[in-house]
Design an enzyme around this catalytic site. Structure first.
Site: not given
Ligand code: RIB
Ligand code: CA
Length: 311
Positions: A239
């Site tokens: 992500h």
């Molecule tokens: O939904 C994914 C996000 O939430 C990413 O940034 C992960 O590290 C969590 O923080």
């Protein structure tokens, strides 16, 4: 053109750590600071993880600041199931012995560096947006000092914490509302693209083969994610690294400009990123939204980005 100055605001976590490593070895950017926020795990862990990570990798000169240990208005919830109890999965880094936290809190350090960089500072925001919102409330002129915010958060459709909300936004929806409405140019990298690209074992093997501490740590984090995946948990989704890719490797993404706001009330919609794709609200676009990703190009880029730790 010189290196672009960046601050990374993060809730280090497994994918945050990989994004940080990709940024540390990127010759397009200069990391001016790492700031921590409550999110994936409690702030005492997210902040310590940043300190340990930078000392472990030998980046003794990059300031590490503590930030908000709770949301402005939101949900005090941690994703231990995804990131493990301390945030780095099954990995324990050596505790930092030389490096200490900066004297300034995250919001003040962000503001100080934003002034020093005279409008050139970019922010990589890969956790809940609490620190950025606090900085905007304390120092409204920040909006004229930040060149661009690249954030991982939200989704055009769906969510990963509720049916309508993604974790970073859901944890502190008021902060996200403040930041998205700030007028700072920004790019949203949401679940629509971050769930469409997963690292594989062959990527991990090639990263490990580079033989560096960063390569080994990244491969260990990925291997933790593969076990998690095989046990029915989240795939090895990058992500946060994808938000960094938007900044330095935009070729792997397709983006469009839309007006986006964040719902911070509502029983079923708190934390929802309302992306006005049809222009129904009649408001001008306030950000670029990533809609598609080339999975192979992104994963190869990330693999090469971490392998740059070998020089
Ligand atoms: O939904 C994914 C996000 O939430 C990413 O940034 C992960 O590290 C969590 O923080
Ligand atoms: Ca994160």
């Amino acid at each position: 053109m010189g290196r672009r100055p960046f601050i990374i605001d993060c809730d280090t976590g497994t994918d945050d750590a990989i994004a940080i490593m990709a940024a540390l070895y990127c010759d397009q950017v200069e990391i001016k600071a790492i700031t921590s926020v409550n999110g994936n795990v409690a702030h005492k862990y997210t902040s310590q993880n940043n300190l340990d990570l930078l000392e472990y990798l030998g980046f003794d000169d990059i300031p590490v600041a503590k930030g908000a240990d709770r949301p402005m208005l939101g949900n005090f919830f941690h994703a231990d199931g995804t990131h493990g109890s301390t945030g780095l999965g099954s990995i324990t880094l050596p505790k930092a012995r030389k490096k200490t936290f900066d004297d300034q809190i995250a919001s003040e350090l962000i503001y100080r560096i934003a002034k020093e960089e005279k409008g050139e500072l970019e922010l990589l925001v890969i956790g809940p947006m609490t620190n950025i919102a606090i900085c905007l409330l304390e120092h409204p002129d920040l909006k004229d000092l930040v060149k661009h915010i690249w954030f991982m958060g939200g989704a055009v459709i769906g969510g990963n914490v509720t049916t309508t909300a993604e974790f970073n936004i859901w944890v502190d929806p008021l902060a996200a509302h403040i930041v998205t409405q700030s007028g700072i140019p920004q790019t949203m990298v949401g679940l629509d693209v971050t769930t469409a690209a997963a690292m594989k074992e062959e990527h991990s093997a090639r990263i490990r083969a580079c033989g560096t501490k960063a390569g080994t740590l990244c491969a260990d984090l990925l291997d933790y994610m593969f076990i998690r995946r095989d046990q029915g948990g989240e795939d090895a989704l990058m992500h946060d690294a994808m938000a960094f890719a938007a900044a330095v490797y935009p070729e792997c993404l397709e983006c469009k400009d839309y007006y986006v706001d964040v719902e911070y009330t509502g029983e079923y919609t708190k934390g929802h990123t309302a992306v006005d794709r049809r222009g129904k609200l009649g408001r001008p676009a306030n950000m670029s939204v990533a809609l598609k990703v080339d999975e192979d190009r992104f994963c190869s880029w990330l693999m090469d980005a971490v392998r740059k730790s070998a020089g």
